[in-house]
Design a protein around this motif. Structure first.
Motif, PDB file in Angstrom:
ATOM      1  N   VAL A  97      28.922  71.504  86.634  1.00 19.44           N
ATOM      2  CA  VAL A  97      29.681  72.565  87.291  1.00 19.44           C
ATOM      3  C   VAL A  97      30.820  71.907  88.036  1.00 19.44           C
ATOM      4  O   VAL A  97      30.615  70.976  88.810  1.00 19.44           O
ATOM      5  CB  VAL A  97      28.793  73.419  88.221  1.00 19.44           C
ATOM      6  N   GLN A  98      32.034  72.363  87.739  1.00 22.15           N
ATOM      7  CA  GLN A  98      33.238  71.755  88.289  1.00 22.15           C
ATOM      8  C   GLN A  98      33.805  72.642  89.386  1.00 22.15           C
ATOM      9  O   GLN A  98      33.851  73.860  89.252  1.00 22.15           O
ATOM     10  CB  GLN A  98      34.259  71.548  87.155  1.00 22.15           C
ATOM     11  N   LEU A  99      34.249  71.996  90.466  1.00 22.60           N
ATOM     12  CA  LEU A  99      34.894  72.709  91.574  1.00 22.60           C
ATOM     13  C   LEU A  99      36.315  72.199  91.723  1.00 22.60           C
ATOM     14  O   LEU A  99      36.542  70.983  91.778  1.00 22.60           O
ATOM     15  CB  LEU A  99      34.133  72.458  92.879  1.00 22.60           C
ATOM     16  N   SER A 108      45.621  65.122  83.322  1.00 23.47           N
ATOM     17  CA  SER A 108      45.517  65.316  81.875  1.00 23.47           C
ATOM     18  C   SER A 108      44.879  64.092  81.209  1.00 23.47           C
ATOM     19  O   SER A 108      45.273  62.959  81.471  1.00 23.47           O
ATOM     20  CB  SER A 108      46.915  65.565  81.308  1.00 23.47           C
ATOM     21  N   HIS A 109      43.922  64.361  80.364  1.00 26.79           N
ATOM     22  CA  HIS A 109      43.305  63.292  79.578  1.00 26.79           C
ATOM     23  C   HIS A 109      42.723  63.900  78.306  1.00 26.79           C
ATOM     24  O   HIS A 109      42.768  65.110  78.114  1.00 26.79           O
ATOM     25  CB  HIS A 109      42.243  62.529  80.394  1.00 26.79           C
ATOM     26  N   ARG A 110      42.244  63.052  77.455  1.00 27.79           N
ATOM     27  CA  ARG A 110      41.548  63.566  76.273  1.00 27.79           C
ATOM     28  C   ARG A 110      40.406  62.637  75.897  1.00 27.79           C
ATOM     29  O   ARG A 110      40.395  61.459  76.275  1.00 27.79           O
ATOM     30  CB  ARG A 110      42.510  63.745  75.100  1.00 27.79           C
ATOM     31  N   LEU A 116      33.794  72.962  76.572  1.00 31.58           N
ATOM     32  CA  LEU A 116      34.088  74.365  76.845  1.00 31.58           C
ATOM     33  C   LEU A 116      33.929  74.599  78.335  1.00 31.58           C
ATOM     34  O   LEU A 116      33.196  73.881  79.020  1.00 31.58           O
ATOM     35  CB  LEU A 116      33.192  75.280  76.015  1.00 31.58           C
ATOM     36  N   ARG A 117      34.656  75.585  78.845  1.00 33.82           N
ATOM     37  CA  ARG A 117      34.580  75.952  80.265  1.00 33.82           C
ATOM     38  C   ARG A 117      34.284  77.428  80.354  1.00 33.82           C
ATOM     39  O   ARG A 117      34.981  78.237  79.723  1.00 33.82           O
ATOM     40  CB  ARG A 117      35.893  75.714  81.000  1.00 33.82           C
ATOM     41  N   PHE A 118      33.282  77.767  81.145  1.00 34.14           N
ATOM     42  CA  PHE A 118      32.962  79.179  81.388  1.00 34.14           C
ATOM     43  C   PHE A 118      33.113  79.412  82.893  1.00 34.14           C
ATOM     44  O   PHE A 118      32.400  78.800  83.697  1.00 34.14           O
ATOM     45  CB  PHE A 118      31.539  79.485  80.915  1.00 34.14           C
ATOM     46  N   GLU A 151      44.157  69.454  81.098  1.00 31.75           N
ATOM     47  CA  GLU A 151      44.194  69.209  82.535  1.00 31.75           C
ATOM     48  C   GLU A 151      43.864  70.497  83.244  1.00 31.75           C
ATOM     49  O   GLU A 151      44.010  71.581  82.663  1.00 31.75           O
ATOM     50  CB  GLU A 151      45.558  68.652  82.902  1.00 31.75           C
ATOM     51  N   HIS A 152      43.369  70.378  84.460  1.00 27.52           N
ATOM     52  CA  HIS A 152      43.001  71.564  85.227  1.00 27.52           C
ATOM     53  C   HIS A 152      43.813  71.615  86.516  1.00 27.52           C
ATOM     54  O   HIS A 152      44.241  70.576  87.019  1.00 27.52           O
ATOM     55  CB  HIS A 152      41.517  71.547  85.603  1.00 27.52           C
ATOM     56  N   GLY A 153      43.999  72.786  87.044  1.00 27.77           N
ATOM     57  CA  GLY A 153      44.687  72.935  88.321  1.00 27.77           C
ATOM     58  C   GLY A 153      44.301  74.242  88.972  1.00 27.77           C
ATOM     59  O   GLY A 153      43.753  75.145  88.322  1.00 27.77           O
ATOM     60  N   LEU A 163      31.529  76.331  84.659  1.00 25.17           N
ATOM     61  CA  LEU A 163      30.520  75.559  83.938  1.00 25.17           C
ATOM     62  C   LEU A 163      31.221  74.776  82.830  1.00 25.17           C
ATOM     63  O   LEU A 163      31.954  75.354  82.035  1.00 25.17           O
ATOM     64  CB  LEU A 163      29.486  76.526  83.340  1.00 25.17           C
ATOM     65  N   ASP A 164      31.028  73.461  82.817  1.00 28.88           N
ATOM     66  CA  ASP A 164      31.524  72.613  81.731  1.00 28.88           C
ATOM     67  C   ASP A 164      30.390  72.394  80.734  1.00 28.88           C
ATOM     68  O   ASP A 164      29.284  72.002  81.129  1.00 28.88           O
ATOM     69  CB  ASP A 164      31.899  71.217  82.257  1.00 28.88           C
ATOM     70  N   GLY A 165      30.661  72.605  79.461  1.00 28.04           N
ATOM     71  CA  GLY A 165      29.684  72.257  78.419  1.00 28.04           C
ATOM     72  C   GLY A 165      30.336  71.259  77.477  1.00 28.04           C
ATOM     73  O   GLY A 165      31.441  71.515  76.988  1.00 28.04           O
ATOM     74  N   LEU A 166      29.704  70.135  77.255  1.00 27.20           N
ATOM     75  CA  LEU A 166      30.276  69.119  76.359  1.00 27.20           C
ATOM     76  C   LEU A 166      29.220  68.618  75.375  1.00 27.20           C
ATOM     77  O   LEU A 166      28.014  68.702  75.637  1.00 27.20           O
ATOM     78  CB  LEU A 166      30.829  67.921  77.146  1.00 27.20           C
ATOM     79  N   ASP A 167      29.715  68.052  74.273  1.00 26.21           N
ATOM     80  CA  ASP A 167      28.805  67.489  73.270  1.00 26.21           C
ATOM     81  C   ASP A 167      28.640  65.978  73.460  1.00 26.21           C
ATOM     82  O   ASP A 167      28.354  65.256  72.505  1.00 26.21           O
ATOM     83  CB  ASP A 167      29.290  67.822  71.853  1.00 26.21           C
TER      84      ASP A 167
HETATM   85  O1  GTQ Z   1      37.096  68.509  82.717  1.00 24.35           O
HETATM   86  O2  GTQ Z   1      37.638  67.002  81.283  1.00 24.35           O
HETATM   87  O3  GTQ Z   1      32.205  67.992  83.320  1.00 24.35           O
HETATM   88  O4  GTQ Z   1      36.071  65.031  80.875  1.00 24.35           O
HETATM   89  C1  GTQ Z   1      32.838  66.041  82.149  1.00 24.35           C
HETATM   90  C2  GTQ Z   1      33.813  65.292  81.526  1.00 24.35           C
HETATM   91  C3  GTQ Z   1      34.446  67.710  82.677  1.00 24.35           C
HETATM   92  C4  GTQ Z   1      36.823  67.534  82.025  1.00 24.35           C
HETATM   93  C5  GTQ Z   1      33.171  67.248  82.722  1.00 24.35           C
HETATM   94  C6  GTQ Z   1      35.114  65.757  81.472  1.00 24.35           C
HETATM   95  C7  GTQ Z   1      35.423  66.977  82.057  1.00 24.35           C
END
Ligand code: GTQ
Length: 337
Positions: A97-99, A108-110, A116-118, A151-153, A163-167
């Motif tokens: 969970v991102q705040l 910005s990165h990759r 996915l973000r919910f 990138e987020h802002g 909520l962040d979901g990643l593989d």
């Molecule tokens: O926002 O790019 O929860 O790279 C974990 C790794 C978020 C993100 C996460 C990530 C990101």
């Protein structure tokens, strides 16, 4: 007498032999065969729930103790209790969970991992994907495909949580993880709003990466009106590209609506799943425990684990899973009670 002696001799000879194998980097399959090819999946991961109020409180504390620039991404990782320290919520899925506080940006990165973000809470944040700035409202779903800059802002006035979901566990198991910072000018300075004609990166379509909540709820309501309500999962819609392609090659996501009074039958499938409650009230029953479900609660449903959902009030659930990958590999199975 002779026979039993022979049996004992043979047993100790075998034991000695097996010990000697180890030094030669060899192992007897007969000791591990059933572990390697079990009769059915035996996941180490256990069902777990993170209560919304507690999550929110811990994130608020993180917001006071560490800045977004220090953290790079201010995220609390949801760890399966059976996998402490492994940054996984099920065998194959990562969740966090991102705040992001007003005025903050996450650079910005990759990376090779798809994400996915919910959106759980707050107005005013955005994620920039492939050069396009996508506003994030509660319930919106934003995809950042593998190797796409993001990138987020937060331009707004309130904290925003999603909520962040990643593989990540899948990519790392395959030893195929790469990542890099965006060395070009910050994406935000170039990024145009979602409703402007600025194109996404090549090969990316807005409809494949951005699912605003309004359109999701409309589709769900239409599904409900059509009367197609599954006895296990209610009215359920999988997110996907306009052509019916899966959300990402690995991760899938769905929104489902369980009408008030719904008591679902038991169900299990080989994919792992993470649930987040959008609205309503209900519960999820596993073999050993039952968790109440309230808005913004998050639940880990490990693969091949029996569970049943029920709703006291109309219950709308977001979920993500590794079903697309399993289907592609022709491994996916389900079982309905
Ligand atoms: O926002 O790019 O929860 O790279 C974990 C790794 C978020 C993100 C996460 C990530 C990101």
């Amino acid at each position: 007498m002779t026979a039993s002696c022979t049996t004992a001799d043979r047993a100790s000879a075998l034991e000695r032999f097996e010990r000697e194998l180890q030094a030669r980097h060899l192992a007897p399959l007969w000791r591990v065969l059933r572990t390697l090819t079990p009769r059915e999946p035996r996941t180490a991961a256990v069902p777990a729930r993170w209560e919304a109020a507690e999550l929110r409180e811990q994130l608020r504390a993180a917001g006071e103790l560490i800045s977004a620039s220090e953290a790079e991404r201010r995220v609390l990782v949801l760890e399966n209790p059976a996998h402490a320290g492994e940054s996984r919520i099920t065998a194959s899925l990562y969740a966090g969970v991102q705040l992001i506080l007003p005025g903050e940006t996450a650079p910005s990165h990759r990376h090779a991992a798809a994400a996915l973000r919910f959106v759980l809470e707050g107005e005013g944040a955005y994620t920039t994907v492939g050069g396009r700035r996508l506003p994030m409202h509660r319930g919106d779903l934003v995809i950042t495909p593998s190797w796409s800059y993001h990138e987020h802002g937060n331009d707004g006035h309130e904290p925003v949580m999603w909520l962040d979901g990643l593989d990540v566990p899948i990519v790392n198991a395959l030893n195929a993880a790469f990542s890099e910072e965006d060395t070009r000018a910050a994406e935000a300075s170039r990024a145009a709003c979602a409703d402007s004609p600025s194109p996404l990166s090549e090969g990316m379509d807005l409809a494949d990466v951005y699912f605003p909540i309004g359109q999701t709820l409309e589709a769900l309501a239409a599904r409900r009106r059509s009367g197609r309500c599954d006895v296990h999962c209610g009215a359920r819609l999988e997110f996907g590209g306009p052509t019916g392609t899966s959300l990402t090659p690995t991760l899938g996501a769905a929104m489902q609506l369980l009408p008030a009074g719904f008591t679902g039958r038991r169900y299990r499938s080989t994919d792992g799943m993470v649930l987040a409650v959008l609205s309503g009230r209900g519960r999820i029953e596993f073999s050993d425990q039952t968790y109440p479900l309230e808005p913004n609660d998050i639940v880990a449903v490990p693969g091949w684990t029996w569970h049943a959902l029920s709703a006291e009030r109309d219950l709308t659930l977001f979920s993500f899973c590794d079903r697309p990958l399993q289907r592609h590999l022709r491994l996916w199975r389900e079982q309905r009670a």
